[in-house]
Design an enzyme around this catalytic site. Structure first.
Site, PDB file in Angstrom:
ATOM      1  N   ARG A 155       0.822  -1.213   0.000  1.00 36.83           N
ATOM      2  CA  ARG A 155       0.000   0.000   0.000  1.00 36.83           C
ATOM      3  C   ARG A 155       0.856   1.264   0.000  1.00 36.83           C
ATOM      4  O   ARG A 155       0.491   2.278  -0.604  1.00 36.83           O
ATOM      5  CB  ARG A 155      -0.920  -0.035   1.223  1.00 36.83           C
ATOM      6  CG  ARG A 155      -1.995   1.046   1.254  1.00 36.83           C
ATOM      7  CD  ARG A 155      -3.067   0.692   2.262  1.00 36.83           C
ATOM      8  NE  ARG A 155      -4.091   1.734   2.355  1.00 36.83           N
ATOM      9  CZ  ARG A 155      -4.249   2.532   3.398  1.00 36.83           C
ATOM     10  NH1 ARG A 155      -3.456   2.408   4.460  1.00 36.83           N
ATOM     11  NH2 ARG A 155      -5.207   3.434   3.408  1.00 36.83           N
TER      12      ARG A 155
ATOM     13  N   HIS B 222       0.309   4.316  -2.589  1.00 35.94           N
ATOM     14  CA  HIS B 222       0.032   5.682  -2.146  1.00 35.94           C
ATOM     15  C   HIS B 222       1.149   6.640  -2.561  1.00 35.94           C
ATOM     16  O   HIS B 222       0.900   7.841  -2.724  1.00 35.94           O
ATOM     17  CB  HIS B 222      -0.169   5.718  -0.633  1.00 35.94           C
ATOM     18  CG  HIS B 222      -1.533   5.277  -0.210  1.00 35.94           C
ATOM     19  ND1 HIS B 222      -2.322   6.001   0.655  1.00 35.94           N
ATOM     20  CD2 HIS B 222      -2.271   4.187  -0.555  1.00 35.94           C
ATOM     21  CE1 HIS B 222      -3.481   5.370   0.831  1.00 35.94           C
ATOM     22  NE2 HIS B 222      -3.461   4.267   0.104  1.00 35.94           N
TER      23      HIS B 222
ATOM     24  N   ASN C  76      -4.063   8.797   4.517  1.00 34.95           N
ATOM     25  CA  ASN C  76      -2.817   8.261   5.064  1.00 34.95           C
ATOM     26  C   ASN C  76      -2.727   8.303   6.587  1.00 34.95           C
ATOM     27  O   ASN C  76      -2.132   7.416   7.210  1.00 34.95           O
ATOM     28  CB  ASN C  76      -1.619   9.029   4.500  1.00 34.95           C
ATOM     29  CG  ASN C  76      -1.483   8.881   2.996  1.00 34.95           C
ATOM     30  OD1 ASN C  76      -1.994   7.926   2.409  1.00 34.95           O
ATOM     31  ND2 ASN C  76      -0.800   9.824   2.364  1.00 34.95           N
TER      32      ASN C  76
ATOM     33  N   HIS D 296      -6.193  -6.184  -2.533  1.00 33.53           N
ATOM     34  CA  HIS D 296      -7.023  -6.317  -1.332  1.00 33.53           C
ATOM     35  C   HIS D 296      -7.293  -7.774  -0.986  1.00 33.53           C
ATOM     36  O   HIS D 296      -8.102  -8.060  -0.107  1.00 33.53           O
ATOM     37  CB  HIS D 296      -8.339  -5.567  -1.499  1.00 33.53           C
ATOM     38  CG  HIS D 296      -8.190  -4.085  -1.412  1.00 33.53           C
ATOM     39  ND1 HIS D 296      -9.233  -3.206  -1.597  1.00 33.53           N
ATOM     40  CD2 HIS D 296      -7.098  -3.307  -1.157  1.00 33.53           C
ATOM     41  CE1 HIS D 296      -8.797  -1.965  -1.456  1.00 33.53           C
ATOM     42  NE2 HIS D 296      -7.505  -2.004  -1.200  1.00 33.53           N
TER      43      HIS D 296
END
Length: 361
Positions: free
Chosen positions: A93, A97, A125, A224
């Site tokens: 992740r 990001h 975040n 996911h």
């Protein structure tokens, strides 16, 4: 149990039907292996790939300058994931990001300082991103082995790949050669990253905004299949957002989530994939067809309302294809990870190789 078995039969039949009509991915010249069994054929777009802004990525940038670079990253990731399986999803992740805000430039790692606000306090975040200490440890060892050579942005890209592998997923050659940004964008982090309540049209647009396709969106959503989310991230799901067409099949799953979250003030954690929570596989897509996607943005991919977006791939058909064939998912996921990894700042700044990933030199 009989009802559950019937549901699974229906899911498999649906996947077979839709997968038969889906266009198979093009086969190219490199191979990647994973827990699905046989090698998956993929292409890397040539020995070197242009990432924009004058950056050229390749697979051998550190072969002479820091030959142990990937070994150092892999060992640290394996150790971290062994101690905390959730860390695999967290490191993956971090790379996502980072890349969605001004490209893959390590900006997500910068700490706030006087007169400088980074991306860590952005809404997507804050109190959510984790794994910074793992990156710190990797960077410290790399600096001992080959000072000022391996960028923090490349560390994120390699660690993301190794996190997938450590969870039983496919491997691939990471393209490296990125530089670290000396700036960050709080606004970009707040606006560019998809929210867990996003619908299909919004998800597709967020990906298109950075040059990625609807197919990339569906494939990368498969990340996911590992990790966890707080109840606050899927509270809208409990309120009925993202409920699939056959809503009644979602009810037992949603009721179990309500029990988990009751009295936790939103702090309880749920597996993004309840069936195989620590294994990188295609179970995520099977869950969507069963109405068991955790986030509203997950379940929306398999819902009839809004599954088709003008000019986009057939999102629902892709979900069914990936649910039916893990090897197709692995191939598309790797190709999309490589495309995402080529996103770079549009300004063309030279960048640097930070000695400490939290601070500019």
């Amino acid at each position: 149990m009989a009802a559950r078995a019937t549901t699974l039969v229906v899911v498999v039949l649906l996947a077979l039907s839709l997968a038969a009509s889906a266009t198979s991915a093009a086969v190219n010249k490199s191979c990647v292996t994973g827990s699905a069994g046989a090698a998956v054929s993929i292409g890397y777009g040539g020995a070197r790939a242009s990432a924009g802004a004058g950056v050229s990525l390749g697979e051998d940038a550190y072969r002479a300058a820091c030959p142990r670079a990937e070994e150092i990253v892999r060992a640290a990731v394996e150790k971290a994931v062994a101690a905390d399986p959730r860390m695999a999803a967290s490191l993956l992740r971090l790379h996502f990001h980072d890349c969605f805000v001004n490209g893959c430039d390590g900006s997500v790692l910068l700490d706030d300082k006087p007169f400088f606000i980074g991306e860590k306090t952005a809404v997507p975040n804050a109190n959510s991103l984790r794994g910074f200490e793992v990156i710190d440890a990797i960077k410290a060892e790399l600096e001992r082995a080959c000072p000022e050579t391996v960028s923090c942005a490349d560390v994120l890209a390699i660690a993301a790949r190794d996190s997938v592998v450590a969870s039983g997923g496919p491997s691939w050659q990471v393209e490296v050669g990125r530089k670290d940004s000396r700036t960050a964008s709080l606004q970009g982090a707040n606006t560019n990253l998809p929210a867990p309540t996003s619908g299909v049209a919004t998800l597709v647009q967020k990906f298109r905004n950075v040059g990625l396709s609807a197919k990339d969106m569906v494939a990368l959503s498969g990340a996911h299949t590992i990790g966890k989310a707080r109840c606050t991230s899927f509270s809208a799901r409990l309120a009925g957002v993202g409920v699939s067409a056959g809503a009644s099949k979602d009810l037992p799953f949603l009721q179990s989530l309500q029990q988990l979250c009751a009295g936790s003030a939103g702090s309880a954690l749920a597996h993004l994939d309840l069936s195989t929570p620590a294994t990188f596989d295609n179970q995520y897509y099977i869950n969507l067809l069963s109405g068991e996607g955790l986030l509203p943005s997950d379940q929306a991919l398999a819902s009839s309302g809004g599954a088709f977006v003008p000019g986009a791939d057939d999102v629902t058909s892709l979900v069914a294809t990936y649910a039916f064939d893990a090897s197709v998912f692995f191939q598309d996921f790797v190709e999309s990870m490589l495309r995402m990894g080529r996103l770079t700042p549009g300004g063309g700044g030279a960048g640097e190789v930070r000695r400490n990933c939290r601070l500019v030199n």
